[in-house]
Design an enzyme around this catalytic site. Structure first.
Site, PDB file in Angstrom:
ATOM      1  CG  ASN A   9      42.578  -3.676 -86.925  1.00  0.00           C
ATOM      2  OD1 ASN A   9      42.977  -3.933 -85.791  1.00  0.00           O
ATOM      3  ND2 ASN A   9      43.368  -3.193 -87.871  1.00  0.00           N
ATOM      4  CD1 TRP A  10      37.663  -2.830 -82.644  1.00  0.00           C
ATOM      5  CD2 TRP A  10      37.661  -3.867 -80.677  1.00  0.00           C
ATOM      6  NE1 TRP A  10      36.377  -3.276 -82.427  1.00  0.00           N
ATOM      7  CE2 TRP A  10      36.351  -3.927 -81.220  1.00  0.00           C
ATOM      8  CE3 TRP A  10      37.897  -4.465 -79.432  1.00  0.00           C
ATOM      9  CZ2 TRP A  10      35.292  -4.558 -80.568  1.00  0.00           C
ATOM     10  CZ3 TRP A  10      36.837  -5.093 -78.784  1.00  0.00           C
ATOM     11  CH2 TRP A  10      35.556  -5.127 -79.341  1.00  0.00           C
ATOM     12  CE  LYS A  11      43.295   0.656 -87.570  1.00  0.00           C
ATOM     13  NZ  LYS A  11      43.824   1.503 -88.609  1.00  0.00           N
ATOM     14  CG  HIS A  95      46.618  -3.725 -90.740  1.00  0.00           C
ATOM     15  ND1 HIS A  95      47.123  -2.445 -90.726  1.00  0.00           N
ATOM     16  CD2 HIS A  95      45.265  -3.604 -90.763  1.00  0.00           C
ATOM     17  CE1 HIS A  95      46.107  -1.591 -90.719  1.00  0.00           C
ATOM     18  NE2 HIS A  95      44.969  -2.266 -90.740  1.00  0.00           N
ATOM     19  CD  GLU A  97      47.355   0.833 -88.959  1.00  0.00           C
ATOM     20  OE1 GLU A  97      47.215   0.144 -87.929  1.00  0.00           O
ATOM     21  OE2 GLU A  97      46.444   1.549 -89.430  1.00  0.00           O
ATOM     22  CD  GLU A 167      42.393  -3.232 -94.239  1.00  0.00           C
ATOM     23  OE1 GLU A 167      41.341  -3.023 -93.647  1.00  0.00           O
ATOM     24  OE2 GLU A 167      43.502  -3.166 -93.689  1.00  0.00           O
ATOM     25  N   GLY A 173      42.046   4.854 -92.375  1.00  0.00           N
ATOM     26  CA  GLY A 173      42.070   5.910 -91.362  1.00  0.00           C
ATOM     27  C   GLY A 173      42.089   7.319 -91.929  1.00  0.00           C
ATOM     28  CB  SER A 212      37.659   5.491 -94.834  1.00  0.00           C
ATOM     29  OG  SER A 212      38.899   6.019 -94.370  1.00  0.00           O
ATOM     30  N   GLY A 234      38.400   2.277 -87.458  1.00  0.00           N
ATOM     31  CA  GLY A 234      37.800   3.287 -86.582  1.00  0.00           C
ATOM     32  C   GLY A 234      36.328   3.076 -86.288  1.00  0.00           C
TER      33      GLY A 234
HETATM   34  C1  PEP Z   1      42.009  -0.957 -90.775  1.00  0.00           C
HETATM   35  O1  PEP Z   1      42.687  -0.564 -89.837  1.00  0.00           O
HETATM   36  O2  PEP Z   1      42.142  -2.107 -91.189  1.00  0.00           O
HETATM   37  C2  PEP Z   1      41.042  -0.026 -91.346  1.00  0.00           C
HETATM   38  C3  PEP Z   1      40.395  -0.386 -92.409  1.00  0.00           C
HETATM   39  O3  PEP Z   1      40.895   1.182 -90.691  1.00  0.00           O
HETATM   40  P1  PEP Z   1      39.766   2.291 -90.992  1.00  0.00           P
HETATM   41  O4  PEP Z   1      38.441   1.571 -91.139  1.00  0.00           O
HETATM   42  O5  PEP Z   1      39.790   3.173 -89.795  1.00  0.00           O
HETATM   43  O6  PEP Z   1      40.148   2.982 -92.247  1.00  0.00           O
END
Ligand code: PEP
Length: 249
Positions: A9-11, A95, A97, A167, A173, A212, A234
């Site tokens: 997921n490049w956001k 997600h 976010e 998640e 993050g 993470s 990330g």
């Molecule tokens: C995500 O944005 O879905 C995610 C898992 O981010 P990260 O790996 O950076 O925690």
């Protein structure tokens, strides 16, 4: 046997040039060796570039969100039909976010899930609890509520062609991943909830871990019996790191 899947997921990161470079690097890593299915989810405006660039590769492309409505006066939105039209195969829905920052509630997420499937896109449904919910013993209740919203609007049969990503919000993050045991417990709970309605569908359902996830912790998390890969934020922006995560799936 469930084929592992790792999605990046490049956001809202990267420029056109940076994404082109990242894709080229990922193609080299991917052809090198991984049994896991690999999916990348760039920002909307770069989807078509990514699809063109990955044409000869095994890496699939997904969107980070989709409109719940099929067509019409919805300024700023992108429909499932449009995503299908350009060659997208997956779409992330729910997600954390989107839930927290854009107030997408369980019912809207469920409608997005249905919209995606109506165009034969595979939804990656994100579920997970906040730190406060975990600490007050409400993890299973929250995840059950998020899942049940989709089971109500769609049906258990819809999960035959869907992916779930667990998640925990506190792990996204933050650099603080769930332990393999914490992930396994919630993944088993999710599979059990689907299994109560349809055992066969539950057995084939891919449940990814996200939060993470890095090359240094992926292998131990992916080793758990109900973890079928990862949704990576990330660390998916670094080709070498993402390649190592894919290889450990
Ligand atoms: C995500 O944005 O879905 C995610 C898992 O981010 P990260 O790996 O950076 O925690």
């Amino acid at each position: 046997m469930r084929r592992p899947l790792v999605a990046g997921n490049w956001k809202m990161h990267g420029s056109r040039a940076e994404i082109a470079t990242l894709l080229d690097e990922l193609m080299q890593v991917d052809s090198a060796k991984t049994t896991a299915e690999t999916v990348v989810c760039p920002p909307f405006v770069y989807l078509q570039d990514a699809i063109r660039r990955l044409k000869e590769s095994t890496i699939a492309v997904g969107a980070q969100s989709v409109c719940a409505e099929p067509i019409g006066a919805f300024t700023g939105e992108v429909s499932a039909a449009m995503l299908k039209d350009i060659g997208c195969r997956y779409v992330i829905v729910g997600h954390s976010e989107r839930r927290a920052l854009y107030h997408e509630d369980d019912h809207l997420v469920a409608r997005k899930f249905v919209a995606a499937q109506s165009q034969k896109l595979t939804p990656i449904l994100c579920v997970g609890e906040t730190l406060e919910e975990r600490e007050s013993g409400r993890t299973e209740g929250v995840v059950a509520r998020q899942l049940d919203a989709v089971l109500t609007v769609a049906s258990v049969a819809a999960f035959a062609d869907a992916v779930i990503a667990y998640e925990p919000v506190w792990a996204i993050g933050t650099g603080k991943n769930a332990t393999p045991e914490q992930a396994q417990a919630v993944h088993a709970f999710i599979r059990g909830r689907i299994s109560a309605r349809d055992d066969k569908i539950a057995g084939g359902l891919r449940i990814l871990y996200g939060g993470s996830c890095k090359a240094s912790n992926a292998a131990e998390i992916f080793r758990m019996p109900d973890v079928d890969g990862g949704l990576v934020g990330g660390a998916s922006l670094k080709s070498e790191e993402f390649g190592r995560i894919c290889a450990s799936a």
